[in-house]
Design a protein around this motif. Structure first.
Motif, PDB file in Angstrom:
ATOM      1  N   GLN A 198      -1.030  47.882-131.115  1.00 52.00           N
ATOM      2  CA  GLN A 198      -0.442  46.553-130.654  1.00 52.00           C
ATOM      3  C   GLN A 198       0.624  47.439-129.007  1.00 52.00           C
ATOM      4  O   GLN A 198       1.513  47.338-129.476  1.00 52.00           O
ATOM      5  CB  GLN A 198      -0.073  45.814-131.339  1.00 52.00           C
ATOM      6  N   ARG A 224      -3.420  40.935-138.215  1.00 51.37           N
ATOM      7  CA  ARG A 224      -2.710  41.504-136.743  1.00 51.37           C
ATOM      8  C   ARG A 224      -1.135  41.580-137.489  1.00 51.37           C
ATOM      9  O   ARG A 224      -0.850  40.160-137.694  1.00 51.37           O
ATOM     10  CB  ARG A 224      -2.675  41.425-135.494  1.00 51.37           C
ATOM     11  N   THR A 226       3.092  42.176-136.259  1.00 59.18           N
ATOM     12  CA  THR A 226       4.262  42.166-134.841  1.00 59.18           C
ATOM     13  C   THR A 226       4.926  42.386-135.296  1.00 59.18           C
ATOM     14  O   THR A 226       6.083  41.804-136.293  1.00 59.18           O
ATOM     15  CB  THR A 226       3.969  41.189-133.401  1.00 59.18           C
ATOM     16  N   ARG A 229      10.368  44.569-130.593  1.00 58.62           N
ATOM     17  CA  ARG A 229       9.107  44.286-129.300  1.00 58.62           C
ATOM     18  C   ARG A 229       9.815  45.925-128.588  1.00 58.62           C
ATOM     19  O   ARG A 229       9.734  46.653-129.220  1.00 58.62           O
ATOM     20  CB  ARG A 229      10.212  43.930-128.567  1.00 58.62           C
ATOM     21  N   ALA A 238       4.237  47.539-131.034  1.00 66.70           N
ATOM     22  CA  ALA A 238       5.192  46.858-131.759  1.00 66.70           C
ATOM     23  C   ALA A 238       4.157  46.465-132.426  1.00 66.70           C
ATOM     24  O   ALA A 238       5.274  45.369-133.810  1.00 66.70           O
ATOM     25  CB  ALA A 238       4.784  45.872-130.514  1.00 66.70           C
ATOM     26  N   GLY A 239       3.114  46.635-133.293  1.00 73.28           N
ATOM     27  CA  GLY A 239       2.626  46.470-134.180  1.00 73.28           C
ATOM     28  C   GLY A 239       1.048  46.539-134.192  1.00 73.28           C
ATOM     29  O   GLY A 239       0.576  48.069-133.488  1.00 73.28           O
TER      30      GLY A 239
END
Length: 281
Positions: A198, A224, A226, A229, A238-239
């Motif tokens: 991500q 997903r 996350t 930031r 971010a993830g």
């Protein structure tokens, strides 16, 4: 890309998500006695030292497996994944991290097949040494995306394909789609796992919808996580997400318990969150 070394990132939050899902899929495959084949298209070195200079440079594992290592409240699926890491560290200290090939080696049965692909010469050499001697294992220093032509359909008529390229450039995104398309054309009944980062790239943002379109005639699951930031310039991981085509029917319920837990424990900011979607046949 041949410059990429996963040792810098081993055991981070993305590995936690990817390997938790991978563990769940292999456990489900083991419920039936018939053998199956695992194809790992980007196998890496197989295992990684968390005390070496690569892992220590940023210490990413500390925000991943490190946050789970001593917890007593792990959901069953996460506990199973962490147990595989413990087996890889028999003295009880978190010093090594098993890559996907090592986790597969721990969970596969003697009748099952393992096909590993890694192009980086150093990682391939380490992988070949680590995996040597396991019956039913083949290790190739060739392109994993192209490998599906030779590996599918499998003689076992059951298969799990794991794809987790580096995505350092933009070329891996269309190649992953093309490889999955070819894999499904050759063996529609296989279970396919694609991990993706991500990040602030258009290709990353568009990938889940492209995968949904590709798998529109079969079942799929998209998870997903996350956890942080991006930095001030908009960069950083971010993830990550895992898209599973033909997932085990039990996987959605397992991840419905696991993802909120991981978002809470691995989250590095107040907005840490998760997404879980599926299309069931």
């Amino acid at each position: 890309m041949l410059a990429y070394r996963h040792g810098f990132h081993a055991g981070n939050h993305a590995d936690v998500l990817k390997h938790t899902v991978f563990t769940a899929v292999l456990r489900h495959m083991n419920l039936k006695p018939k053998p199956y084949r695992v194809v790992d298209t980007h196998a890496g070195a197989g295992g990684y030292s968390l005390e070496g200079r690569y892992a220590q440079k940023k210490g990413e594992y500390e925000e991943g497996i490190g946050r789970l290592w001593s917890r007593k409240d792990l959901p069953p699926l996460v506990a199973d994944y962490v147990e595989q890491v413990r087996v890889f560290n028999p003295d009880g200290k978190l010093a090594q991290y098993p890559g996907s090939p090592a986790i597969a080696q721990l969970l596969l049965r003697p009748v099952d097949q393992l096909r590993l692909y890694e192009l980086h010469p150093t990682d391939h050499r380490i992988l070949a040494s680590a995996m040597a001697g396991r019956r039913g294992t083949e290790i190739h220093d060739s392109d994993g995306f192209d490998a599906l032509r030779a590996q599918l359909p499998p003689s076992t008529r059951r298969a799990v394909v794991l794809m987790d390229p580096s995505y350092e450039g933009t070329g891996d995104y269309p190649r992953a789609i093309a490889a999955l398309r070819e894999g499904l054309a050759r063996f529609a009944d296989g279970t396919y796992l694609l991990w993706y980062p991500q990040v602030t790239k258009l290709e990353s943002a568009q990938l889940p919808k492209r995968l949904e379109a590709l798998a529109s005639q079969t079942s799929w699951l998209h998870a997903r996580l996350t956890v942080q930031r991006p930095d001030a310039q908009g960069f950083g991981l971010a993830g990550s997400g895992v898209f599973v085509i033909n997932p085990p029917y039990t996987l959605h319920a397992q991840l419905l318990e696991v993802l909120p837990y991981l978002a809470d424990v691995l989250g590095q900011f107040d907005g840490a969150n998760y997404l879980l979607e599926q299309r069931a046949d």
